[in-house]
Motif scaffolding. Structure first.
Motif, PDB file in Angstrom:
ATOM      1  N   LEU A   1       0.833  -1.209   0.000  1.00 50.59           N
ATOM      2  CA  LEU A   1       0.000   0.000   0.000  1.00 50.59           C
ATOM      3  C   LEU A   1       0.868   1.261   0.000  1.00 50.59           C
ATOM      4  O   LEU A   1       0.676   2.156  -0.834  1.00 50.59           O
ATOM      5  CB  LEU A   1      -0.923  -0.005   1.209  1.00 50.59           C
ATOM      6  N   TYR A   2       1.826   1.325   0.914  1.00 49.89           N
ATOM      7  CA  TYR A   2       2.694   2.499   0.972  1.00 49.89           C
ATOM      8  C   TYR A   2       3.569   2.614  -0.273  1.00 49.89           C
ATOM      9  O   TYR A   2       3.873   3.721  -0.733  1.00 49.89           O
ATOM     10  CB  TYR A   2       3.566   2.465   2.223  1.00 49.89           C
ATOM     11  N   GLY A   3       3.963   1.480  -0.822  1.00 45.24           N
ATOM     12  CA  GLY A   3       4.743   1.500  -2.052  1.00 45.24           C
ATOM     13  C   GLY A   3       3.972   2.088  -3.217  1.00 45.24           C
ATOM     14  O   GLY A   3       4.493   2.904  -3.987  1.00 45.24           O
ATOM     15  N   VAL A   4       2.720   1.694  -3.351  1.00 43.41           N
ATOM     16  CA  VAL A   4       1.886   2.231  -4.433  1.00 43.41           C
ATOM     17  C   VAL A   4       1.666   3.733  -4.248  1.00 43.41           C
ATOM     18  O   VAL A   4       1.713   4.504  -5.216  1.00 43.41           O
ATOM     19  CB  VAL A   4       0.544   1.468  -4.511  1.00 43.41           C
ATOM     20  N   ILE A   5       1.445   4.151  -3.011  1.00 39.72           N
ATOM     21  CA  ILE A   5       1.276   5.585  -2.738  1.00 39.72           C
ATOM     22  C   ILE A   5       2.532   6.350  -3.134  1.00 39.72           C
ATOM     23  O   ILE A   5       2.459   7.412  -3.772  1.00 39.72           O
ATOM     24  CB  ILE A   5       0.915   5.815  -1.258  1.00 39.72           C
TER      25      ILE A   5
ATOM     26  N   VAL B   1       2.913   6.594  -6.982  1.00 36.37           N
ATOM     27  CA  VAL B   1       2.063   7.663  -7.534  1.00 36.37           C
ATOM     28  C   VAL B   1       2.674   9.028  -7.231  1.00 36.37           C
ATOM     29  O   VAL B   1       2.718   9.900  -8.104  1.00 36.37           O
ATOM     30  CB  VAL B   1       0.624   7.541  -6.979  1.00 36.37           C
ATOM     31  N   ALA B   2       3.157   9.217  -6.012  1.00 42.59           N
ATOM     32  CA  ALA B   2       3.794  10.491  -5.656  1.00 42.59           C
ATOM     33  C   ALA B   2       5.060  10.716  -6.485  1.00 42.59           C
ATOM     34  O   ALA B   2       5.377  11.852  -6.851  1.00 42.59           O
ATOM     35  CB  ALA B   2       4.125  10.518  -4.168  1.00 42.59           C
ATOM     36  N   GLY B   3       5.771   9.646  -6.776  1.00 46.22           N
ATOM     37  CA  GLY B   3       6.978   9.766  -7.591  1.00 46.22           C
ATOM     38  C   GLY B   3       6.685  10.114  -9.032  1.00 46.22           C
ATOM     39  O   GLY B   3       7.460  10.820  -9.682  1.00 46.22           O
TER      40      GLY B   3
ATOM     41  N   LEU C   1       9.588   7.645  -6.340  1.00 43.14           N
ATOM     42  CA  LEU C   1       9.332   6.566  -7.288  1.00 43.14           C
ATOM     43  C   LEU C   1      10.205   5.358  -6.972  1.00 43.14           C
ATOM     44  O   LEU C   1       9.719   4.233  -6.886  1.00 43.14           O
ATOM     45  CB  LEU C   1       9.578   7.056  -8.713  1.00 43.14           C
ATOM     46  N   TRP C   2      11.498   5.588  -6.797  1.00 40.57           N
ATOM     47  CA  TRP C   2      12.412   4.471  -6.520  1.00 40.57           C
ATOM     48  C   TRP C   2      12.139   3.831  -5.169  1.00 40.57           C
ATOM     49  O   TRP C   2      12.183   2.610  -5.018  1.00 40.57           O
ATOM     50  CB  TRP C   2      13.865   4.928  -6.609  1.00 40.57           C
ATOM     51  N   THR C   3      11.841   4.649  -4.168  1.00 38.19           N
ATOM     52  CA  THR C   3      11.520   4.113  -2.852  1.00 38.19           C
ATOM     53  C   THR C   3      10.216   3.323  -2.906  1.00 38.19           C
ATOM     54  O   THR C   3      10.103   2.244  -2.308  1.00 38.19           O
ATOM     55  CB  THR C   3      11.407   5.247  -1.824  1.00 38.19           C
ATOM     56  N   GLY C   4       9.234   3.831  -3.624  1.00 37.35           N
ATOM     57  CA  GLY C   4       7.961   3.129  -3.772  1.00 37.35           C
ATOM     58  C   GLY C   4       8.113   1.807  -4.497  1.00 37.35           C
ATOM     59  O   GLY C   4       7.493   0.809  -4.123  1.00 37.35           O
ATOM     60  N   LEU C   5       8.941   1.782  -5.539  1.00 36.32           N
ATOM     61  CA  LEU C   5       9.187   0.529  -6.246  1.00 36.32           C
ATOM     62  C   LEU C   5       9.841  -0.501  -5.337  1.00 36.32           C
ATOM     63  O   LEU C   5       9.456  -1.677  -5.325  1.00 36.32           O
ATOM     64  CB  LEU C   5      10.056   0.778  -7.482  1.00 36.32           C
ATOM     65  N   ALA C   6      10.826  -0.060  -4.554  1.00 33.12           N
ATOM     66  CA  ALA C   6      11.497  -0.976  -3.629  1.00 33.12           C
ATOM     67  C   ALA C   6      10.530  -1.500  -2.569  1.00 33.12           C
ATOM     68  O   ALA C   6      10.524  -2.702  -2.253  1.00 33.12           O
ATOM     69  CB  ALA C   6      12.677  -0.268  -2.970  1.00 33.12           C
TER      70      ALA C   6
END
Length: 53
Positions: free
Chosen positions: A14-18, A21-23, A31-36
């Motif tokens: 959930l936090y990754g997808v958020i 989107v923010a990235g 973006l990179w943090t969300g992908l990880a």
């Protein structure tokens, strides 16, 4: 019975997808943090589904 790995994996997804989107809207680091985080959360969910307690 609920497994804690599903909860942890779901929250990371959930936090990754958020963050993804923010990235896409703003900073590239989000973006990179969300992908990880999404990959990590997905690994937890797959781990919980494959190896049941």
């Amino acid at each position: 019975m609920s497994d804690i790995r599903m909860v942890i994996g779901g929250l990371f997804l959930l936090y990754g997808v958020i963050l993804i989107v923010a990235g896409l809207v703003g900073d590239v680091i989000n973006l990179w943090t969300g992908l990880a985080m999404a990959v990590f959360g997905g690994a937890f969910v797959v781990w919980a589904r494959i190896k049941r307690v």
